[in-house]
Enzyme design. Sequence first.
Site, PDB file in Angstrom:
ATOM      1  N   CYS A 157       1.724  72.488  19.572  1.00  0.00           N
ATOM      2  CA  CYS A 157       2.828  71.889  20.322  1.00  0.00           C
ATOM      3  C   CYS A 157       2.481  70.451  20.693  1.00  0.00           C
ATOM      4  CB  CYS A 157       3.107  72.727  21.573  1.00  0.00           C
ATOM      5  SG  CYS A 157       4.440  72.060  22.603  1.00  0.00           S
ATOM      6  N   CYS A 172       2.161  70.426  24.802  1.00  0.00           N
ATOM      7  CA  CYS A 172       1.072  71.082  25.556  1.00  0.00           C
ATOM      8  C   CYS A 172      -0.138  71.467  24.716  1.00  0.00           C
ATOM      9  CB  CYS A 172       1.620  72.307  26.284  1.00  0.00           C
ATOM     10  SG  CYS A 172       2.097  73.668  25.188  1.00  0.00           S
ATOM     11  N   CYS A 176       8.332  76.672  22.386  1.00  0.00           N
ATOM     12  CA  CYS A 176       6.945  76.927  22.754  1.00  0.00           C
ATOM     13  C   CYS A 176       6.966  77.853  23.967  1.00  0.00           C
ATOM     14  CB  CYS A 176       6.239  75.615  23.088  1.00  0.00           C
ATOM     15  SG  CYS A 176       4.559  75.841  23.736  1.00  0.00           S
ATOM     16  N   CYS A 206       5.254  75.888  27.243  1.00  0.00           N
ATOM     17  CA  CYS A 206       5.893  74.796  27.980  1.00  0.00           C
ATOM     18  C   CYS A 206       7.408  74.750  27.831  1.00  0.00           C
ATOM     19  CB  CYS A 206       5.289  73.453  27.575  1.00  0.00           C
ATOM     20  SG  CYS A 206       5.716  72.935  25.899  1.00  0.00           S
ATOM     21  N   CYS A 220      12.122  77.429  10.856  1.00  0.00           N
ATOM     22  CA  CYS A 220      12.451  76.084  10.414  1.00  0.00           C
ATOM     23  C   CYS A 220      12.192  75.154  11.603  1.00  0.00           C
ATOM     24  CB  CYS A 220      13.912  76.048   9.968  1.00  0.00           C
ATOM     25  SG  CYS A 220      14.401  74.524   9.182  1.00  0.00           S
TER      26      CYS A 220
END
Length: 131
Positions: free
Chosen positions: A46, A49, A95, A98, A118
């Site tokens: 990510c 984070c 995510c 976060c 995707c």
Amino acid sequence: MSARVDKGKLKETLTPLQYDVCFNKGTEPSFTGAYWDNKEQGTYCCVVCDIPLFSSDTKYDSGTGWPSFWAPLKREAVKEETDRSHGMVRIDVQCANCGAHLGHVFEDGPKPTGLRYCINSASFKFVKSNP
């Protein structure tokens, strides 16, 4: 549980595209992101984070112009919710740590899962595997 995110600080550290994708559920144009055609071995984390989200082991060429994966690194790394925007019903992928928007998941992927995650390149940091 989601990590606390300081969007003001992130607006200063992320690119405008990264911020738009992650916090406004934007998307990058197909075939333009840094990782749509990446063939290196490693982990996609990510951009907000740093949590590991996807592995190059599950990445494949879907022909869509966005990085596509048939599974997340760990099921609990991502969360999914229904997205009814733009006159269609899709499954939004975020995510789990976060809450940053990553992309969407579709049921037209390869075996063994039949799923196509995707994902926008702008939502990732790529960490290359050690040889």
